[in-house]
Write a protein that holds these residues in place. Structure first.
Motif, PDB file in Angstrom:
ATOM      1  N   LEU A 141      15.462  18.211  21.473  1.00  0.00           N
ATOM      2  CA  LEU A 141      15.074  18.936  22.676  1.00  0.00           C
ATOM      3  C   LEU A 141      15.873  20.219  22.844  1.00  0.00           C
ATOM      4  O   LEU A 141      15.321  21.267  23.224  1.00  0.00           O
ATOM      5  N   GLU A 142      17.165  20.165  22.564  1.00  0.00           N
ATOM      6  CA  GLU A 142      17.988  21.359  22.713  1.00  0.00           C
ATOM      7  C   GLU A 142      17.574  22.438  21.717  1.00  0.00           C
ATOM      8  O   GLU A 142      17.541  23.632  22.058  1.00  0.00           O
ATOM      9  N   ALA A 143      17.241  22.024  20.501  1.00  0.00           N
ATOM     10  CA  ALA A 143      16.823  23.006  19.499  1.00  0.00           C
ATOM     11  C   ALA A 143      15.487  23.624  19.877  1.00  0.00           C
ATOM     12  O   ALA A 143      15.284  24.836  19.700  1.00  0.00           O
ATOM     13  N   PHE A 144      14.582  22.835  20.391  1.00  0.00           N
ATOM     14  CA  PHE A 144      13.294  23.387  20.823  1.00  0.00           C
ATOM     15  C   PHE A 144      13.494  24.389  21.951  1.00  0.00           C
ATOM     16  O   PHE A 144      12.935  25.495  21.933  1.00  0.00           O
ATOM     17  N   ALA A 145      14.292  24.012  22.940  1.00  0.00           N
ATOM     18  CA  ALA A 145      14.495  24.876  24.099  1.00  0.00           C
ATOM     19  C   ALA A 145      15.303  26.125  23.752  1.00  0.00           C
ATOM     20  O   ALA A 145      15.083  27.193  24.332  1.00  0.00           O
ATOM     21  N   GLY A 146      16.222  26.003  22.801  1.00  0.00           N
ATOM     22  CA  GLY A 146      17.151  27.094  22.541  1.00  0.00           C
ATOM     23  C   GLY A 146      16.776  28.023  21.404  1.00  0.00           C
ATOM     24  O   GLY A 146      17.514  28.966  21.113  1.00  0.00           O
ATOM     25  N   THR A 147      15.645  27.800  20.756  1.00  0.00           N
ATOM     26  CA  THR A 147      15.228  28.629  19.624  1.00  0.00           C
ATOM     27  C   THR A 147      14.221  29.677  20.082  1.00  0.00           C
ATOM     28  O   THR A 147      13.153  29.331  20.600  1.00  0.00           O
ATOM     29  N   TYR A 148      14.560  30.954  19.911  1.00  0.00           N
ATOM     30  CA  TYR A 148      13.564  32.011  20.125  1.00  0.00           C
ATOM     31  C   TYR A 148      12.670  31.976  18.897  1.00  0.00           C
ATOM     32  O   TYR A 148      13.095  32.271  17.787  1.00  0.00           O
ATOM     33  N   SER A 149      11.408  31.619  19.103  1.00  0.00           N
ATOM     34  CA  SER A 149      10.566  31.225  17.982  1.00  0.00           C
ATOM     35  C   SER A 149       9.598  32.329  17.569  1.00  0.00           C
ATOM     36  O   SER A 149       8.846  32.857  18.391  1.00  0.00           O
ATOM     37  N   PHE A 150       9.604  32.631  16.280  1.00  0.00           N
ATOM     38  CA  PHE A 150       8.603  33.516  15.699  1.00  0.00           C
ATOM     39  C   PHE A 150       7.504  32.721  14.992  1.00  0.00           C
ATOM     40  O   PHE A 150       6.522  33.296  14.541  1.00  0.00           O
ATOM     41  N   SER A 151       7.693  31.418  14.886  1.00  0.00           N
ATOM     42  CA  SER A 151       6.683  30.523  14.322  1.00  0.00           C
ATOM     43  C   SER A 151       7.099  29.100  14.652  1.00  0.00           C
ATOM     44  O   SER A 151       8.295  28.808  14.829  1.00  0.00           O
ATOM     45  N   LEU A 152       6.122  28.210  14.716  1.00  0.00           N
ATOM     46  CA  LEU A 152       6.454  26.807  14.951  1.00  0.00           C
ATOM     47  C   LEU A 152       7.198  26.232  13.746  1.00  0.00           C
ATOM     48  O   LEU A 152       7.999  25.305  13.885  1.00  0.00           O
ATOM     49  N   GLN A 153       6.976  26.796  12.564  1.00  0.00           N
ATOM     50  CA  GLN A 153       7.731  26.372  11.386  1.00  0.00           C
ATOM     51  C   GLN A 153       9.229  26.617  11.584  1.00  0.00           C
ATOM     52  O   GLN A 153      10.069  25.779  11.229  1.00  0.00           O
ATOM     53  N   GLN A 154       9.572  27.773  12.133  1.00  0.00           N
ATOM     54  CA  GLN A 154      10.973  28.099  12.396  1.00  0.00           C
ATOM     55  C   GLN A 154      11.573  27.105  13.385  1.00  0.00           C
ATOM     56  O   GLN A 154      12.713  26.636  13.209  1.00  0.00           O
ATOM     57  N   THR A 155      10.813  26.779  14.413  1.00  0.00           N
ATOM     58  CA  THR A 155      11.292  25.813  15.399  1.00  0.00           C
ATOM     59  C   THR A 155      11.463  24.442  14.770  1.00  0.00           C
ATOM     60  O   THR A 155      12.434  23.729  15.055  1.00  0.00           O
ATOM     61  N   ILE A 174       2.866  31.022  24.986  1.00  0.00           N
ATOM     62  CA  ILE A 174       3.327  29.660  25.256  1.00  0.00           C
ATOM     63  C   ILE A 174       3.431  28.917  23.927  1.00  0.00           C
ATOM     64  O   ILE A 174       2.544  28.999  23.084  1.00  0.00           O
ATOM     65  N   LEU A 175       4.529  28.203  23.740  1.00  0.00           N
ATOM     66  CA  LEU A 175       4.688  27.338  22.571  1.00  0.00           C
ATOM     67  C   LEU A 175       4.808  25.905  23.061  1.00  0.00           C
ATOM     68  O   LEU A 175       5.742  25.576  23.802  1.00  0.00           O
ATOM     69  N   ALA A 176       3.858  25.062  22.685  1.00  0.00           N
ATOM     70  CA  ALA A 176       3.862  23.668  23.129  1.00  0.00           C
ATOM     71  C   ALA A 176       3.511  22.772  21.952  1.00  0.00           C
ATOM     72  O   ALA A 176       2.729  23.140  21.074  1.00  0.00           O
ATOM     73  N   THR A 177       4.095  21.580  21.937  1.00  0.00           N
ATOM     74  CA  THR A 177       3.820  20.630  20.870  1.00  0.00           C
ATOM     75  C   THR A 177       4.129  19.223  21.359  1.00  0.00           C
ATOM     76  O   THR A 177       4.799  19.028  22.378  1.00  0.00           O
ATOM     77  N   ALA A 178       3.618  18.239  20.643  1.00  0.00           N
ATOM     78  CA  ALA A 178       3.974  16.837  20.856  1.00  0.00           C
ATOM     79  C   ALA A 178       4.816  16.417  19.656  1.00  0.00           C
ATOM     80  O   ALA A 178       4.293  16.263  18.548  1.00  0.00           O
ATOM     81  N   VAL A 179       6.096  16.267  19.860  1.00  0.00           N
ATOM     82  CA  VAL A 179       7.032  16.018  18.761  1.00  0.00           C
ATOM     83  C   VAL A 179       6.816  14.622  18.188  1.00  0.00           C
ATOM     84  O   VAL A 179       6.841  13.616  18.912  1.00  0.00           O
ATOM     85  N   ASN A 180       6.594  14.560  16.883  1.00  0.00           N
ATOM     86  CA  ASN A 180       6.588  13.306  16.135  1.00  0.00           C
ATOM     87  C   ASN A 180       7.649  13.445  15.055  1.00  0.00           C
ATOM     88  O   ASN A 180       7.486  14.228  14.110  1.00  0.00           O
ATOM     89  N   ALA A 181       8.741  12.729  15.220  1.00  0.00           N
ATOM     90  CA  ALA A 181       9.885  12.894  14.322  1.00  0.00           C
ATOM     91  C   ALA A 181      10.395  11.542  13.854  1.00  0.00           C
ATOM     92  O   ALA A 181      10.411  10.570  14.617  1.00  0.00           O
ATOM     93  N   SER A 182      10.801  11.496  12.585  1.00  0.00           N
ATOM     94  CA  SER A 182      11.466  10.321  12.027  1.00  0.00           C
ATOM     95  C   SER A 182      12.707  10.797  11.303  1.00  0.00           C
ATOM     96  O   SER A 182      12.683  11.841  10.649  1.00  0.00           O
ATOM     97  N   TRP A 183      13.782  10.018  11.411  1.00  0.00           N
ATOM     98  CA  TRP A 183      15.001  10.373  10.683  1.00  0.00           C
ATOM     99  C   TRP A 183      15.522   9.157   9.931  1.00  0.00           C
ATOM    100  O   TRP A 183      15.546   8.040  10.433  1.00  0.00           O
ATOM    101  N   ARG A 184      15.878   9.424   8.682  1.00  0.00           N
ATOM    102  CA  ARG A 184      16.305   8.363   7.770  1.00  0.00           C
ATOM    103  C   ARG A 184      17.819   8.242   7.782  1.00  0.00           C
ATOM    104  O   ARG A 184      18.545   9.205   7.559  1.00  0.00           O
ATOM    105  N   HIS A 185      18.281   7.025   8.029  1.00  0.00           N
ATOM    106  CA  HIS A 185      19.717   6.763   8.010  1.00  0.00           C
ATOM    107  C   HIS A 185      20.174   6.533   6.572  1.00  0.00           C
ATOM    108  O   HIS A 185      19.504   5.850   5.791  1.00  0.00           O
ATOM    109  N   ALA A 186      21.296   7.111   6.235  1.00  0.00           N
ATOM    110  CA  ALA A 186      21.810   6.989   4.876  1.00  0.00           C
ATOM    111  C   ALA A 186      22.171   5.549   4.537  1.00  0.00           C
ATOM    112  O   ALA A 186      22.097   5.139   3.376  1.00  0.00           O
ATOM    113  N   ALA A 187      22.540   4.770   5.539  1.00  0.00           N
ATOM    114  CA  ALA A 187      22.888   3.367   5.320  1.00  0.00           C
ATOM    115  C   ALA A 187      22.435   2.564   6.529  1.00  0.00           C
ATOM    116  O   ALA A 187      22.297   3.088   7.634  1.00  0.00           O
TER     117      ALA A 187
END
Length: 291
Positions: A206-220, A175-188
């Motif tokens: 969410l799509e990337a998390f669901a669609g990635t066959y993960s060999f590590s959480l770093q890869q995800t 099982i791979l589970a996490t609580a996503v904490n993400a910030s993204w910087r706008h260029a302007a």
């Protein structure tokens, strides 16, 4: 040896604000926690105790409420309005940062029809924005915290170094589970559709998390940041902090039972913490927004 004043700031933290929009019979709700931090020409306050350049934190709180009277809109726009106001109206204040958390609510239903004025708090994560302004430029970070996600399979973890302290077994299915904490910087911080940008970024995560066959959480993590940059052209950089919410297979053999990957113990601590940044190779410098 001289002793001097270093960097400093002050403000009103965690102002709780709920606005009800009453346009028509169907109401809307916006639930925010707003924190303001100001800095500038405040050396005399620290060194001599003079307060003639200090905008009281109570005034900052009242400003948040007064600005909400005219409507909030997106939290990025609300933060920009506040930050520019504090710098633009106070000669001693040269820099303002406004951090906002938006707590999500969903509309209830009555016999299958949307309720007009009834809501429930949701577990869809907390939307965030951090806005900074120095009198000339503005910087905007959008984000989300505590968005808990889980893949029940398609995750492996093996091939890691082993030494005399290693007890973790390798696995080809976990099982791979996490609580996503993400910030993204706008260029302007210009004319941006903040609502559409947030929806697209969240969906990409969410799509990337669901669609990635993960060999590590770093890869995800990398796949999630990459997807946001691909989907939202105005974003220059994504930072993610992903705690690994471990699920350990429970041993049912003492009870004469097998456990074919169905019963788990969800451990809350200690936990692995995976953090990283994904950015465009031509991204402009981050500026003070990340500080």
């Amino acid at each position: 040896m001289a002793i001097v004043l270093g960097g400093n700031r002050y403000g009103k933290a965690e102002v709780r604000l709920v606005r009800i929009d009453r346009d028509g019979e169907e109401h809307g709700i916006t639930d925010l926690t707003v924190s303001v931090a100001l800095s500038g020409d405040l050396a005399d306050t620290h060194l001599r105790g003079t307060n003639d350049k200090v905008l009281a934190t109570d005034t900052q709180k009242n400003t948040v409420y007064a600005f909400a009277r005219d409507g909030i809109g997106s939290i990025e726009d609300f933060g920009l309005r506040l930050a520019r106001h504090f710098v633009g109206t106070q000669p001693s204040i040269h820099f303002a940062r406004v951090a906002i958390e938006q707590h999500s609510w969903s509309r209830l239903s009555i016999d299958g029809a949307p309720a007009r004025h009834s809501f429930a708090r949701t577990g869809d994560g907390t939307r965030t924005a951090v806005v900074s302004h120095d009198g000339e430029r503005s910087w905007v970070l959008s984000g989300i915290t505590d968005l808990t996600v889980l893949n029940s399979t398609d995750s492996e973890f093996w091939g890691f170094p082993r030494d005399e302290y290693t007890t973790l077994a390798e696995t080809k299915d976990r099982i791979l589970a996490t609580a996503v904490n993400a910030s993204w910087r706008h260029a302007a911080a210009g004319d941006t559709d903040w609502e559409a940008s947030f929806r697209t970024a969240r969906t990409g995560l969410l799509e990337a998390f669901a669609g990635t066959y993960s060999f590590s959480l770093q890869q995800t993590l990398y796949a999630m940041g990459e997807r946001v940059l691909q989907r939202v052209p105005g974003v220059a950089e994504v930072r993610l902090s992903l705690p690994n919410k471990h699920h350990f297979l429970t041993d049912l053999s003492p009870f004469g039972l097998d456990n074919p990957g169905e019963v788990f113990y969800a451990a809350d601590r200690p936990y692995g913490l995976i953090e990283g940044t994904v950015l465009r190779d031509d991204a402009p410098p981050a500026g003070p927004a990340w500080d």
